[in-house]
Design a protein around this motif. Structure first.
Motif, PDB file in Angstrom:
ATOM      1  N   ASP A  38       0.835  -1.205   0.000  1.00  0.00           N
ATOM      2  CA  ASP A  38       0.000   0.000   0.000  1.00  0.00           C
ATOM      3  C   ASP A  38       0.869   1.256   0.000  1.00  0.00           C
ATOM      4  O   ASP A  38       0.514   2.265  -0.617  1.00  0.00           O
ATOM      5  N   SER A  56       0.854   4.311  -2.677  1.00  0.00           N
ATOM      6  CA  SER A  56       0.777   5.711  -2.272  1.00  0.00           C
ATOM      7  C   SER A  56       1.895   6.535  -2.898  1.00  0.00           C
ATOM      8  O   SER A  56       1.669   7.664  -3.346  1.00  0.00           O
ATOM      9  N   GLN A 111       1.038   7.243  -6.476  1.00  0.00           N
ATOM     10  CA  GLN A 111      -0.015   8.248  -6.615  1.00  0.00           C
ATOM     11  C   GLN A 111       0.463   9.654  -6.266  1.00  0.00           C
ATOM     12  O   GLN A 111       0.046  10.625  -6.898  1.00  0.00           O
ATOM     13  N   ASN A 112       1.299   9.791  -5.259  1.00  0.00           N
ATOM     14  CA  ASN A 112       1.703  11.102  -4.770  1.00  0.00           C
ATOM     15  C   ASN A 112       2.973  11.662  -5.401  1.00  0.00           C
ATOM     16  O   ASN A 112       3.197  12.869  -5.369  1.00  0.00           O
ATOM     17  N   ALA A 117       2.193  11.792   1.884  1.00  0.00           N
ATOM     18  CA  ALA A 117       0.868  11.510   1.340  1.00  0.00           C
ATOM     19  C   ALA A 117      -0.032  12.721   1.596  1.00  0.00           C
ATOM     20  O   ALA A 117       0.343  13.651   2.305  1.00  0.00           O
ATOM     21  N   ILE A 143       5.873   8.998   3.424  1.00  0.00           N
ATOM     22  CA  ILE A 143       5.809   7.691   2.760  1.00  0.00           C
ATOM     23  C   ILE A 143       7.134   7.299   2.122  1.00  0.00           C
ATOM     24  O   ILE A 143       7.279   6.180   1.647  1.00  0.00           O
TER      25      ILE A 143
END
Length: 110
Positions: free
Chosen positions: A43, A47, A50-51, A72, A78
């Motif tokens: 996960d 993240s 995505q970020n 995040a 992260i």
């Protein structure tokens, strides 16, 4: 030169899961903190993917060296960078993560 990739691995020292992002040149550009569960580590990679493209998610730091963290949306860290000798090197590291992370493959070494 190879393609950028995340490497997911389990530490024998503490039995936690970690990932790092390797650029096409094989250098580690981003590292995670430890996760107790493997799925949580996966996960974390999602993240990062995505970020990473969002410039606003990076916090530039300077103490004895130059580093950055990727956060995040909720403000949680992260990923952390290596240390750089200059602000320019750090900023090039950020550019590398922004470009590489979204399409990097995941190499599960566990």
């Amino acid at each position: 030169m190879s393609n950028p990739k995340f490497e997911l691995f389990k530490s024998s020292a503490n039995s936690q899961y970690y990932f790092h992002l390797k650029a096409g040149n094989g250098k580690i550009t981003l590292s995670s903190e430890g996760y107790i569960a493997k799925q949580s580590c996966k996960d974390g990679i999602t993240s990062v993917k995505q970020n990473a493209p969002d410039e606003q998610r990076y916090e530039r730091r300077q103490n004895n060296s130059y580093t950055f963290v990727l956060k995040a949306r909720n403000g949680e860290v992260i990923g952390r960078s290596q240390s750089y000798a200059s602000a320019e090197g750090r900023d090039a590291g950020i550019d590398s993560v922004r470009e590489d992370a979204p399409h990097a493959t995941v190499d599960d070494l566990c």
